[in-house]
Design an enzyme around this catalytic site. Structure first.
Site, PDB file in Angstrom:
ATOM      1  N   HIS A 276     -46.493 -15.780  -0.419  1.00 56.49           N
ATOM      2  CA  HIS A 276     -47.322 -14.618  -0.752  1.00 56.49           C
ATOM      3  C   HIS A 276     -48.818 -14.958  -0.645  1.00 56.49           C
ATOM      4  CE1 HIS A 276     -48.272 -10.876  -3.078  1.00 56.49           C
ATOM      5  NE2 HIS A 276     -49.340 -11.597  -3.404  1.00 56.49           N
ATOM      6  N   GLU A 277     -49.219 -16.030  -1.300  1.00 63.02           N
ATOM      7  CA  GLU A 277     -50.652 -16.385  -1.288  1.00 63.02           C
ATOM      8  C   GLU A 277     -51.102 -16.791   0.114  1.00 63.02           C
ATOM      9  OE1 GLU A 277     -52.365 -15.469  -3.763  1.00 63.02           O
ATOM     10  OE2 GLU A 277     -50.665 -15.129  -5.089  1.00 63.02           O
ATOM     11  N   GLU A 306     -52.927  -6.861  -0.094  1.00 64.02           N
ATOM     12  CA  GLU A 306     -51.538  -7.001  -0.534  1.00 64.02           C
ATOM     13  C   GLU A 306     -50.565  -6.709   0.604  1.00 64.02           C
ATOM     14  OE1 GLU A 306     -49.900  -8.158  -3.243  1.00 64.02           O
ATOM     15  OE2 GLU A 306     -51.878  -8.861  -3.827  1.00 64.02           O
TER      16      GLU A 306
HETATM   17 ZN    ZN Z   1     -51.226 -10.823  -3.992  1.00 58.48          ZN
END
Ligand code: ZN
Length: 507
Positions: A276-277, A306
């Site tokens: 995710h990061e 996001e």
């Molecule tokens: Zn995030």
């Protein structure tokens, strides 16, 4: 002849104004750089007792930032540039718009209040951390109330249209309003709740229990670094560190720092957090280097950001195609746990739909419900219907009604997320929006590129290159609306997200 002289003067004046704007941009970006480093240090290394002086330093730096931006000369420069619009290129128009919005935002707030809030953020974050460790909301409550009070005052200073919360939504996602967010969440609720119920009523067949390790920190660290290489993270322009709440921090396109967390008995939490990061980091690392140290050298909005992290985490990182290719590498890293463990079982665990209490560990289907809960609470706060002291109870009641479960303590309830301690109200909806944007972008990507083939070949570079070409390189020079239209040919459309989820989770 006179016309030529006038035109020359006009151009000379424009060049001089643009230089002034560049200098202002660099000055503001430099202060932001210093503030970000302090933030990084606070989250990863600083000792407990550092908070008081850090708070003072941030108050001082924020005063400096405010006074650098809000001045007669800035106002004059921005006004005069407006007269030169027709001669400005898109880069300078974007820069002008970005700094003008920033100016309008800050000029409406008294400097002392603005700077004091930056100091409060540092104390409030430290109090939240302590409260979460102690599972005791009362440690955090007075700080949270001060943060809420500041935000309410700020909304009054800056003014709003239709609903006070609109201003906070717009701060994180340009042009987002309560009306559009309500519509989006109503659609999601209508479509997703029956699917979740169906899965709940007819659970998939039991699979072998997921290996619980122990997975050492060293093993997980080395696998995270491997994943970062695989996804195309430039290790010379970024680093990995550990923190309780994973995050990405960009100092510039050449220095993008991510954190992850490792649990000895839960491998998936660290793996999905790192992916995710990394999605956030790829965005920041691939912004046009010519932007230099500019306020525009960052992702354009939280929702678009996001969309990138959740695209890598979910659309790729929770797909069978991804793990068909990369599972052998995971097995090689953790042979004791996985050499006799089936890929199908691994995939089933990675995508298990379950009503749970913790947002960041939620599956793709129930994730949006976590966001709706936060959204409804925030909206009520800014309609003055809830105060800090009411939040633990209101939080638990919402979980009971949406998920049928109740937190047993504040740490797994109202204290689980860091956002409110920093005053990040209006931020959460961008997570759900990001998941939906990701699917809209993916549909556009599939028209030009076979994601399946890239995964089969264990080569994710074409995916990163496509995203760089269409999204990353532009940084904040395009608004989210504009980016969606330019990349996908249409405005935001949640249909792609719903199709993706239905396709994945219904027969
Ligand atoms: Zn995030």
């Amino acid at each position: 002849m006179k016309k030529i002289v006038n035109e020359r003067n006009f151009i000379m004046e424009l060049i001089s104004l643009q230089k002034q704007l560049d200098q202002l941009d660099l000055n503001l970006a430099s202060i932001t750089y210093a503030q970000s480093l302090i933030f990084w240090d606070a989250a990863t290394a600083a000792p407990k007792n550092s908070v008081e002086h850090r708070s003072l330093a941030l108050t001082g730096l924020s005063t400096y930032y405010y006074n650098t931006l809000v001045s007669e000369s800035t106002k004059k420069c921005l006004d005069e540039l407006e007269r030169h619009h027709s001669a400005m290129d898109t880069f300078y128009l974007s820069k002008w718009r970005f700094i003008r919005d920033l100016y309008n935002e800050l000029a409406a707030i008294p400097v002392d209040e603005y700077a004091a809030f930056k100091g409060l953020q540092a104390k409030s974050s430290a109090a939240w951390e302590e409260a979460k460790k102690a599972k005791d909301f009362s440690i955090f409550e007075p700080f949270l109330q001060q943060v809420i009070d500041y935000k309410r005052r700020m909304i009054q200073y800056r003014g709003y249209k239709d609903h006070p919360y609109n201003l906070l939504l717009d701060d994180h996602e340009k042009n987002l309003t309560v009306v559009t967010t309500d519509q989006f969440f109503d659609t999601l609720r209508e479509e997703l709740v029956p699917i979740i119920k169906q899965i709940h009523d007819n659970p998939p067949k039991e699979v072998n229990p997921f290996p619980i390790g122990p997975f050492t920190k060293e093993q997980q660290w080395s696998f995270s670094k491997h994943l970062m290489d695989l996804l195309g993270f430039n290790q010379d322009s970024g680093i990995l560190a550990l923190s309780e709440h994973p995050f990405t921090l960009n100092l510039s396109a050449s220095d993008v720092r991510i954190t992850t967390h490792f649990y000895e008995n839960d491998l998936l939490s660290g793996v999905t957090s790192t992916i995710h990061e990394c999605g956030h980091a790829l965005y920041e690392q691939n912004i046009n280097k010519d932007f230099g140290l500019s306020l525009l050298a960052t992702g354009t909005s939280m929702g678009i950001h996001e969309s990138q992290s959740r695209f890598y985490e979910n659309n790729l990182g929770r797909s069978m195609n991804f793990w068909e290719s990369f599972y052998p590498q995971l097995v090689a890293k953790f042979p004791d746990a996985f050499s006799d463990y089936d890929l199908e079982d691994f995939y089933a665990h990675l995508n298990r739909v379950k009503n749970t209490l913790i947002r960041i560990d939620a599956d793709e289907l129930t994730y949006s419900l976590h966001i709706m809960i936060r959204y409804e609470l925030e909206k009520a706060i800014f309609e003055n219907k809830l105060e800090a002291k009411d939040l633990p109870q209101a939080w638990s009641d919402k979980y009971e009604s949406y998920m049928g479960i109740r937190p047993s303590n504040d740490a797994e309830g109202v204290l689980q997320d860091v956002h409110w301690s920093e005053g990040l109200f209006g931020y959460f909806p961008s997570y759900a929006l990001g998941s939906a944007y990701a699917c809209q972008f993916e549909a556009a990507m599939k028209k030009e590129l076979s994601i399946e083939d890239c995964l089969k070949d264990c080569n994710l570079a074409p995916i990163k290159d496509w995203l760089t070409d269409k999204i990353y390189q532009y940084g904040a020079t395009k608004t989210p609306d504009q980016l969606l239209i330019d990349v996908t040919g249409e405005p935001f459309n949640p249909k792609y997200f719903l199709d993706y989820l239905k396709n994945k989770y219904t027969l």
